[in-house]
Design a protein around this motif. Structure first.
Motif, PDB file in Angstrom:
ATOM      1  N   VAL A 196       8.650 -31.625 128.454  1.00  0.00           N
ATOM      2  CA  VAL A 196       8.144 -30.433 129.140  1.00  0.00           C
ATOM      3  C   VAL A 196       8.629 -30.409 130.583  1.00  0.00           C
ATOM      4  O   VAL A 196       8.976 -31.452 131.145  1.00  0.00           O
ATOM      5  CB  VAL A 196       6.600 -30.345 129.097  1.00  0.00           C
ATOM      6  CG1 VAL A 196       6.102 -30.197 127.660  1.00  0.00           C
ATOM      7  CG2 VAL A 196       5.955 -31.559 129.761  1.00  0.00           C
ATOM      8  N   GLY A 197       8.671 -29.212 131.157  1.00  0.00           N
ATOM      9  CA  GLY A 197       9.082 -29.053 132.554  1.00  0.00           C
ATOM     10  C   GLY A 197      10.577 -29.241 132.715  1.00  0.00           C
ATOM     11  O   GLY A 197      11.355 -29.172 131.756  1.00  0.00           O
ATOM     12  N   THR A 198      10.982 -29.493 133.945  1.00  0.00           N
ATOM     13  CA  THR A 198      12.400 -29.721 134.257  1.00  0.00           C
ATOM     14  C   THR A 198      12.493 -31.058 134.972  1.00  0.00           C
ATOM     15  O   THR A 198      11.484 -31.707 135.234  1.00  0.00           O
ATOM     16  CB  THR A 198      12.923 -28.615 135.192  1.00  0.00           C
ATOM     17  OG1 THR A 198      12.134 -28.629 136.388  1.00  0.00           O
ATOM     18  CG2 THR A 198      12.838 -27.245 134.549  1.00  0.00           C
ATOM     19  N   THR A 199      13.732 -31.455 135.288  1.00  0.00           N
ATOM     20  CA  THR A 199      13.915 -32.759 135.922  1.00  0.00           C
ATOM     21  C   THR A 199      13.099 -32.877 137.212  1.00  0.00           C
ATOM     22  O   THR A 199      12.471 -33.889 137.459  1.00  0.00           O
ATOM     23  CB  THR A 199      15.407 -32.980 136.252  1.00  0.00           C
ATOM     24  OG1 THR A 199      16.137 -32.784 135.052  1.00  0.00           O
ATOM     25  CG2 THR A 199      15.663 -34.373 136.779  1.00  0.00           C
ATOM     26  N   ASN A 200      13.103 -31.811 138.020  1.00  0.00           N
ATOM     27  CA  ASN A 200      12.438 -31.949 139.314  1.00  0.00           C
ATOM     28  C   ASN A 200      11.018 -31.374 139.356  1.00  0.00           C
ATOM     29  O   ASN A 200      10.226 -31.760 140.195  1.00  0.00           O
ATOM     30  CB  ASN A 200      13.293 -31.354 140.440  1.00  0.00           C
ATOM     31  CG  ASN A 200      13.614 -29.887 140.232  1.00  0.00           C
ATOM     32  OD1 ASN A 200      13.699 -29.433 139.091  1.00  0.00           O
ATOM     33  ND2 ASN A 200      13.767 -29.153 141.309  1.00  0.00           N
ATOM     34  N   ARG A 201      10.718 -30.428 138.440  1.00  0.00           N
ATOM     35  CA  ARG A 201       9.374 -29.823 138.536  1.00  0.00           C
ATOM     36  C   ARG A 201       8.714 -29.680 137.169  1.00  0.00           C
ATOM     37  O   ARG A 201       9.270 -29.128 136.240  1.00  0.00           O
ATOM     38  CB  ARG A 201       9.462 -28.444 139.216  1.00  0.00           C
ATOM     39  CG  ARG A 201       9.793 -28.563 140.709  1.00  0.00           C
ATOM     40  CD  ARG A 201      10.019 -27.222 141.338  1.00  0.00           C
ATOM     41  NE  ARG A 201       8.819 -26.413 141.473  1.00  0.00           N
ATOM     42  CZ  ARG A 201       7.978 -26.526 142.493  1.00  0.00           C
ATOM     43  NH1 ARG A 201       8.178 -27.405 143.440  1.00  0.00           N
ATOM     44  NH2 ARG A 201       6.925 -25.740 142.555  1.00  0.00           N
ATOM     45  N   THR A 202       7.498 -30.210 137.076  1.00  0.00           N
ATOM     46  CA  THR A 202       6.704 -30.032 135.866  1.00  0.00           C
ATOM     47  C   THR A 202       5.294 -29.613 136.299  1.00  0.00           C
ATOM     48  O   THR A 202       4.729 -30.180 137.231  1.00  0.00           O
ATOM     49  CB  THR A 202       6.649 -31.343 135.049  1.00  0.00           C
ATOM     50  OG1 THR A 202       7.993 -31.757 134.767  1.00  0.00           O
ATOM     51  CG2 THR A 202       5.927 -31.133 133.732  1.00  0.00           C
ATOM     52  N   ILE A 228      12.570 -38.849 142.562  1.00  0.00           N
ATOM     53  CA  ILE A 228      13.150 -37.519 142.682  1.00  0.00           C
ATOM     54  C   ILE A 228      12.560 -36.908 143.950  1.00  0.00           C
ATOM     55  O   ILE A 228      11.343 -36.851 144.116  1.00  0.00           O
ATOM     56  CB  ILE A 228      12.801 -36.664 141.443  1.00  0.00           C
ATOM     57  CG1 ILE A 228      13.428 -37.291 140.195  1.00  0.00           C
ATOM     58  CG2 ILE A 228      13.284 -35.230 141.626  1.00  0.00           C
ATOM     59  CD1 ILE A 228      13.029 -36.618 138.894  1.00  0.00           C
ATOM     60  N   GLU A 229      13.449 -36.500 144.851  1.00  0.00           N
ATOM     61  CA  GLU A 229      12.959 -35.974 146.121  1.00  0.00           C
ATOM     62  C   GLU A 229      13.406 -34.531 146.323  1.00  0.00           C
ATOM     63  O   GLU A 229      14.317 -34.055 145.660  1.00  0.00           O
ATOM     64  CB  GLU A 229      13.482 -36.846 147.277  1.00  0.00           C
ATOM     65  CG  GLU A 229      12.797 -38.188 147.317  1.00  0.00           C
ATOM     66  CD  GLU A 229      13.221 -39.042 148.497  1.00  0.00           C
ATOM     67  OE1 GLU A 229      14.307 -38.790 149.043  1.00  0.00           O
ATOM     68  OE2 GLU A 229      12.458 -39.935 148.863  1.00  0.00           O
ATOM     69  N   GLY A 230      12.764 -33.848 147.245  1.00  0.00           N
ATOM     70  CA  GLY A 230      13.152 -32.476 147.556  1.00  0.00           C
ATOM     71  C   GLY A 230      12.150 -31.503 146.945  1.00  0.00           C
ATOM     72  O   GLY A 230      10.937 -31.674 147.088  1.00  0.00           O
ATOM     73  N   PHE A 231      12.669 -30.489 146.231  1.00  0.00           N
ATOM     74  CA  PHE A 231      11.833 -29.451 145.635  1.00  0.00           C
ATOM     75  C   PHE A 231      11.257 -29.991 144.331  1.00  0.00           C
ATOM     76  O   PHE A 231      11.850 -29.882 143.264  1.00  0.00           O
ATOM     77  CB  PHE A 231      12.685 -28.203 145.392  1.00  0.00           C
ATOM     78  CG  PHE A 231      11.915 -27.027 144.867  1.00  0.00           C
ATOM     79  CD1 PHE A 231      10.800 -26.524 145.543  1.00  0.00           C
ATOM     80  CD2 PHE A 231      12.308 -26.410 143.685  1.00  0.00           C
ATOM     81  CE1 PHE A 231      10.098 -25.430 145.054  1.00  0.00           C
ATOM     82  CE2 PHE A 231      11.608 -25.302 143.191  1.00  0.00           C
ATOM     83  CZ  PHE A 231      10.498 -24.828 143.878  1.00  0.00           C
TER      84      PHE A 231
END
Ligand SMILES: *Cc1c(COP(=O)(O)O)cnc(C)c1O
Length: 472
Positions: A196-202, A228-231
Motif C-alpha cells: 500500500v502507498g508509495t515509496t515515500n508516502r503512505t 527516506i527523507e524529504g516529502f
C-alpha cells in the motif's frame, strides 16, 4: 637427464622410514596415526611431483607436522574488530557479557533442566526460562524465542497470515542483506503481500482501503537500515494499531534491532524500545538478540497471549528453536537490563557504544608508538578523529565520534599497493586485525579495542615483506 631424476627419486624415503623418526612418534601423539600417515604421504608425493628429494627423512616429518598444525588452527578465529562498526554482522555482531559467557559455559558442561519442571517433576517448556523476563522487560503478555529475527518474522507471518494477505507499506519493503528480502520471506511464509502507498508516502486511508475478507495481518517494519527523507509520510505504529484493532486484525511490528532501554541515557540517538512498541498497541513485536540488545543470536517474539500460543503450536517452531547454551546466555543477558544504571559497565555492546571520543583518543596516543614500530619506515602513523557506526542496520544514519590510527604510505609511489599489503599483513597476524581503507589510509578505529597489551604483542610478528604476501 631423465635417468638422474629417476635415480634421485629412488632415494625418496618411504612412509615407513619417515614414521620411524622420533619427530613422527611425537606427531602421532599429538595428531593421531592416521592423520600423520596421511600428511607424510602427501609430503612425499609432493616431493615426487617436484622431483625434490630431501636429505633426511626428518625433513619430511617436519613438513608434515607444519601441514597438520596449519590444519589444526581453528577456521573460526577471534579478530580485532577495528572497522569502526561495533555490531559488525560479518564479524559476529555482539560480544557477550561475562555473566552470559559463564552461563553458556555451564550449560555446555552440564545436563540442564531445559524442558523439565523441577517443581512438579514433569516435562517443562524450554521457553519458560525466558518468558517471564521478556514480559517483565517489555510489558508484553507473552513471549517466545526462535533462532534469529529473520526466523521470528518467518514464523509470525506463516502462523498469522498463511494463505491470507499481509498489508505492508511500499516504503517498508526492505532488504536486510543476504537473501533476506521482505517480499521473498512473505512468499516463503505462504502469505500474499499487499503493498500500500508509495515509496515515500503512505496514509492511513491506504491501509484502510486494503483491508478485506482475506487480510491476515497489518505488518509494520522498522526501516532500521536506511531512511527516506524529504516529502514523506508514514503511518505511526500507534495509528496503525488503532486501525487494526477497530477492524479486528492483528498488527505485527518488526522492530529489527529492538532495544530494551532508551539509548539516550548513554548519549546515543533514540531508537524505539520494545516496551514502546507494545505500549503503542502492536499485537506482536519481533526483534533481534544480537543487535543492540547485546546478546547471542536469537529472535524474540513478544505480544498477545493467544497469538504467541498459536506461534508456539506451529510445527516450524520446532525447526527454529534454541539450544540450552543460547537460552542460558540470553537469560543472563536479559537480567542485566534489570539494572540499567550498570548496563554500560556490564554489557559490552552498550559499553563500546558509549565510550567517549576522548577516552578512545588517549588509547590511540598510547598505541601510536607500537603501531609505528610494527609498520616501519614505509608507513607513517598518526592519531585521527573518525566516526564509528553502530552496525547491523541499527540507527544507520547515526555515527558516533571516535578516534583511531591512520596509517599512510610514506611515499606516494605505489601507495595503494603498499596499503593493500599492509591490510593483508594485518589480516595474517595470529589474531587478525581488521581495519578499513579510506582515502589512501588504513584506518584502525580503536573503539572496540579492549586489550591494548594483547594488540601490541600481536603486532610484533607483523611481516610486510613482499615474499610473504606472494606466498600467502
Ligand atoms: C536485522 C533485521 C532483521 C533480521 O534479523 P536477524 O537477527 O539478522 O535475523 C529483520 N527485520 C529487521 C527490520 C531488521 O533490522
Amino acid at each position: 637427464m631423465e635417468k638422474i631424476v629417476t635415480a634421485n627419486l629412488r632415494r625418496l624415503p618411504s612412509v615407513d622410514e619417515v614414521l620411524k623418526t622420533a619427530v613422527a612418534a611425537d606427531a602421532i601423539g599429538r595428531f593421531g596415526r592416521p592423520a600423520v600417515v596421511g600428511a607424510v604421504r602427501h609430503v612425499i608425493s609432493q616431493c615426487r611431483a617436484n622431483a625434490a628429494v630431501p636429505d633426511r627423512p626428518e625433513e619430511v616429518t617436519a613438513a608434515a607436522v607444519s601441514l597438520l598444525e596449519a590444519r589444526e588452527r581453528p577456521k573460526l578465529r577471534p579478530v580485532f574488530n577495528l572497522t569502526g562498526t561495533v555490531l559488525h554482522t560479518n564479524l559476529g555482531r555482539s560480544v557477550l557479557a561475562e555473566s552470559a559467557i559463564e552461563a553458556a559455559v555451564t550449560a555446555m558442561r552440564s545436563a540442564m533442566a531445559l524442558e523439565f519442571d523441577l517443581e512438579g517433576g514433569r516435562r517443562g517448556e524450554r521457553d519458560d526460562h525466558l518468558r517471564g523476563l521478556l514480559c517483565e522487560l517489555t510489558g508484553a503478555e507473552d513471549a517466545t524465542v526462535v533462532n534469529n529475527n529473520a526466523a521470528a518474522v518467518l514464523i509470525v507471518l506463516n502462523t498469522l497470515a498463511h494463505r491470507r494477505e499481509t498489508i505492508v507499506s511500499r516504503g517498508e519493503l526492505i532488504e536486510i542483506g543476504g537473501a533476506f528480502r521482505m517480499p521473498e520471506i512473505m512468499s516463503r511464509a505462504g502469505t500474499k503481500l499487499v503493498e500500500v502507498g508509495t515509496t515515500n508516502r503512505t496514509h492511513k486511508k491506504d491501509y484502510a482501503g486494503a483491508i478485506g475478507a482475506k487480510t491476515g495481518i497489518i505488518f509494520k517494519v522498522h526501516t532500521s537500515n536506511y531512511r527516506i527523507e524529504g516529502f514523506t509520510k508514514e503511518v505511526s505504529a500507534r495509528e496503525l494499531a488503532t486501525l487494526a484493532s477497530e477492524r479486528k486484525i492483528p498488527m505485527v511490528h518488526d522492530l529489527g534491532s529492538g532495544t530494551l532501554v532508551g539509548l539516550a541515557q548513554f548519549g546515543l540517538a533514540h531508537e524505539p524500545t520494545v516496551a514502546e512498541a507494545i505500549a503503542d498497541g502492536a499485537d506482536v513485536v519481533t526483534f533481534s538478540g544480537d543487535k543492540l540488545l547485546g546478546g547471542p543470536q536469537a529472535g524474540f517474539i513478544v505480544g498477545r497471549k493467544d497469538l504467541i500460543a498459536a506461534i508456539n503450536r506451529n510445527p516450524m517452531k520446532r525447526a527454529l528453536r534454541l539450544d540450552k547454551m543460547r537460552i542460558a546466555a540470553i537469560e543472563a543477558t536479559l537480567k542485566l537490563y534489570r539494572d540499567p544504571d550498570r548496563l554500560a559497565q556490564r554489557l559490552p555492546t552498550v559499553r563500546l557504544l558509549s565510550l567517549s571520543q576522548s577516552a578512545i583518543e588517549a588509547r590511540s596516543r598510547r598505541l601510536l608508538p607500537d603501531v609505528q614500530a610494527a609498520v616501519g619506515p614505509l608507513f607513517s602513523v598518526e592519531v585521527t578523529a573518525c566516526e564509528s557506526q553502530i552496525g547491523s542496520g541499527a540507527l544507520p544514519l547515526v555515527t558516533i565520534p571516535s578516534s583511531g590510527l591512520a596509517i599512510r604510505s610514506s611515499s606516494a609511489r605505489g601507495a595503494g599497493r603498499l596499503l593493500k599489503r599492509l591490510a593483508a599483513g594485518l589480516r595474517d597476524l595470529d589474531i587478525p586485525v581488521v581495519g578499513r581503507i579510506e582515502e589512501q589510509a588504513l584506518v584502525l578505529d580503536l573503539r572496540c579495542l579492549d586489550d591494548e597489551r594483547a594488540f601490541a604483542r600481536n603486532l610484533e610478528t607483523l611481516d610486510l615483506s613482499e615474499k610473504r604476501n606472494e606466498s600467502a
